[in-house]
Enzyme design. Structure first.
Site, short mmCIF file in Angstrom:
data_model
loop_
_atom_site.label_atom_id
_atom_site.label_comp_id
_atom_site.label_asym_id
_atom_site.label_seq_id
_atom_site.Cartn_x
_atom_site.Cartn_y
_atom_site.Cartn_z
N ASN A 9 0.88 -1.18 0.00
CA ASN A 9 0.00 0.00 0.00
C ASN A 9 0.91 1.22 0.00
O ASN A 9 1.48 1.58 1.03
CB ASN A 9 -0.89 -0.04 1.26
CG ASN A 9 -1.68 1.24 1.44
OD1 ASN A 9 -1.76 2.08 0.54
ND2 ASN A 9 -2.27 1.40 2.63
N TRP A 10 1.06 1.83 -1.17
CA TRP A 10 2.01 2.95 -1.29
C TRP A 10 1.51 4.22 -0.61
O TRP A 10 2.27 5.18 -0.45
CB TRP A 10 2.27 3.26 -2.77
CG TRP A 10 3.08 2.24 -3.51
CD1 TRP A 10 3.52 1.02 -3.02
CD2 TRP A 10 3.57 2.32 -4.85
NE1 TRP A 10 4.24 0.36 -3.99
CE2 TRP A 10 4.29 1.14 -5.12
CE3 TRP A 10 3.46 3.28 -5.85
CZ2 TRP A 10 4.90 0.89 -6.35
CZ3 TRP A 10 4.07 3.04 -7.08
CH2 TRP A 10 4.78 1.86 -7.32
N LYS A 11 0.24 4.27 -0.25
CA LYS A 11 -0.36 5.49 0.33
C LYS A 11 -0.06 6.69 -0.58
O LYS A 11 0.01 6.52 -1.80
CB LYS A 11 0.13 5.71 1.76
CG LYS A 11 -0.04 4.45 2.61
CD LYS A 11 0.04 4.66 4.08
CE LYS A 11 -0.14 3.33 4.80
NZ LYS A 11 -0.22 3.43 6.22
N HIS A 95 -9.70 1.27 4.53
CA HIS A 95 -8.45 1.42 5.28
C HIS A 95 -8.69 2.35 6.47
O HIS A 95 -9.48 3.30 6.36
CB HIS A 95 -7.35 1.99 4.37
CG HIS A 95 -6.00 1.96 5.01
ND1 HIS A 95 -5.60 2.92 5.92
CD2 HIS A 95 -4.98 1.09 4.90
CE1 HIS A 95 -4.38 2.62 6.34
NE2 HIS A 95 -3.98 1.51 5.73
N GLU A 97 -7.10 4.74 7.62
CA GLU A 97 -6.89 6.16 7.33
C GLU A 97 -8.09 6.76 6.60
O GLU A 97 -8.43 7.92 6.80
CB GLU A 97 -5.58 6.33 6.52
CG GLU A 97 -4.36 6.14 7.42
CD GLU A 97 -3.13 5.55 6.73
OE1 GLU A 97 -3.05 5.59 5.50
OE2 GLU A 97 -2.25 5.03 7.46
N GLU A 167 -5.96 -5.00 10.37
CA GLU A 167 -4.96 -3.98 10.63
C GLU A 167 -5.29 -3.26 11.93
O GLU A 167 -6.12 -2.34 11.94
CB GLU A 167 -4.93 -2.96 9.48
CG GLU A 167 -4.52 -3.55 8.16
CD GLU A 167 -3.84 -2.51 7.26
OE1 GLU A 167 -2.73 -2.77 6.82
OE2 GLU A 167 -4.42 -1.44 7.05
N GLY A 173 1.95 2.17 10.80
CA GLY A 173 2.93 3.25 10.67
C GLY A 173 3.58 3.65 11.99
O GLY A 173 4.23 4.69 12.08
N SER A 212 2.94 -2.27 10.41
CA SER A 212 4.37 -2.36 10.69
C SER A 212 4.97 -3.73 10.39
O SER A 212 5.84 -4.20 11.13
CB SER A 212 4.66 -1.93 12.14
OG SER A 212 4.25 -0.59 12.33
N GLY A 233 2.62 -1.21 4.33
CA GLY A 233 2.70 0.21 4.03
C GLY A 233 4.15 0.63 3.82
O GLY A 233 4.74 0.43 2.75
N GLY A 234 4.77 1.19 4.85
CA GLY A 234 6.11 1.76 4.76
C GLY A 234 7.12 0.86 4.06
O GLY A 234 7.86 1.31 3.17
P1 PGA Z 1 2.52 0.19 7.74
O1 PGA Z 1 1.08 0.43 7.05
O2 PGA Z 1 3.06 -1.11 7.17
O3 PGA Z 1 3.34 1.37 7.35
O4 PGA Z 1 2.27 0.10 9.20
C1 PGA Z 1 0.20 -0.63 6.82
C2 PGA Z 1 -1.05 -0.11 6.18
O5 PGA Z 1 -1.47 1.02 6.47
O6 PGA Z 1 -1.70 -0.80 5.35
#
Ligand code: PGA
Length: 251
Positions: A9-11, A95, A97, A167, A173, A212, A233-234
């Site tokens: 997930n590149w956000k 998600h 967010e 999640e 994050g 994470s 994500g990251g």
């Molecule tokens: P993260 O994000 O791996 O940076 O914690 C995961 C996500 O939001 O899908």
């Protein structure tokens, strides 16, 4: 046997030059994986170039959000048929967010889930509790509500064409990963809860863990019996890390 999957997930990160380098390294690093074991969900403007790059590779792609509406006067929105135009397989739905920053409640998430499936996209449905909810001991209740809104609207059989991602919001994050057995506990809950309605669908459902996940903790998380891969994500923005995480599926 249920499918294993790792999704990046590149956000809202990246640009044309960085994406090109990232994709080149990912494609080169993932030649051994089976088709549809690995995907990236990217910002809308990069879908054409990602499609170009990943066409005829073993890596799929998708978006991070989609409108619940098919077309119309919805300024700034993107429809499922637009995602079809760029060969998307997946779309992330609900998600945390989107839920916390953009006001997507369970009902909106369910509408988007239905729209995604109607548009022949595979929704990656995100569920999870906040830290406050975990501390109050209502994790299962929250996840049950998130799942039930979907099941009530789309039917349990819709989950045979979906992926669920657990999640925990407190792990996204933050560098705080859920311990493998802590994540496994919730994954079992999700599978059992769907199993009360349809055991076959529950057993076949791919349930990803997200929050994470890094190259150095993916193996122990993915070794859990009900964790079928990850939503990353990251670490999905660092080619070597993402490749290492994807390759963990084959170990
Ligand atoms: P993260 O994000 O791996 O940076 O914690 C995961 C996500 O939001 O899908």
């Amino acid at each position: 046997m249920r499918k294993k999957l790792v999704v990046g997930n590149w956000k809202m990160y990246g640009n044309s030059i960085e994406n090109e380098q990232l994709l080149n390294s990912i494609v080169a690093g993932l030649t051994g994986l089976q088709i549809e074991q690995c995907a990236v969900c990217v910002p809308y403007p990069y879908l054409p170039s990602v499609q170009n790059k990943l066409n005829n590779t073993n890596i799929s792609w998708g978006a991070q959000n989609v409108s619940q509406y098919q077309k119309g006067a919805y300024t700034g929105e993107v429809s499922t048929s637009m995602l079809n135009d760029f060969g998307c397989t997946f779309v992330i739905i609900g998600h945390s967010e989107r839920r916390s920053l953009f006001g997507e409640n369970n009902d909106i998430v369910a509408e988007k889930y239905v729209a995604a499936q109607g548009g022949k996209l595979t929704p990656i449905l995100c569920v999870g509790e906040t830290l406050e909810q975990r501390e109050r001991g209502i994790t299962e209740q929250i996840i049950q509500e998130q799942l039930m809104t979907i099941i009530n609207k789309a039917g349990v059989e819709s989950l045979s064409k979906a992926v669920v991602a657990y999640e925990p919001v407190w792990a996204i994050g933050t560098g705080k990963t859920a311990a493998p057995n802590q994540a496994q506990e919730v994954h079992t809950f999700i599978r059992n809860s769907i199993g009360t309605q349809d055991m076959t669908i529950a057993k076949e459902l791919t349930i990803l863990y997200g929050g994470s996940v890094k190259a150095n903790n993916a193996a122990e998380l993915f070794a859990m019996p009900d964790i079928d891969g990850g939503l990353i994500g990251g670490a999905s923005l660092v080619a070597d890390d993402f490749v290492a995480i994807c390759n963990t599926l084959n170990n």
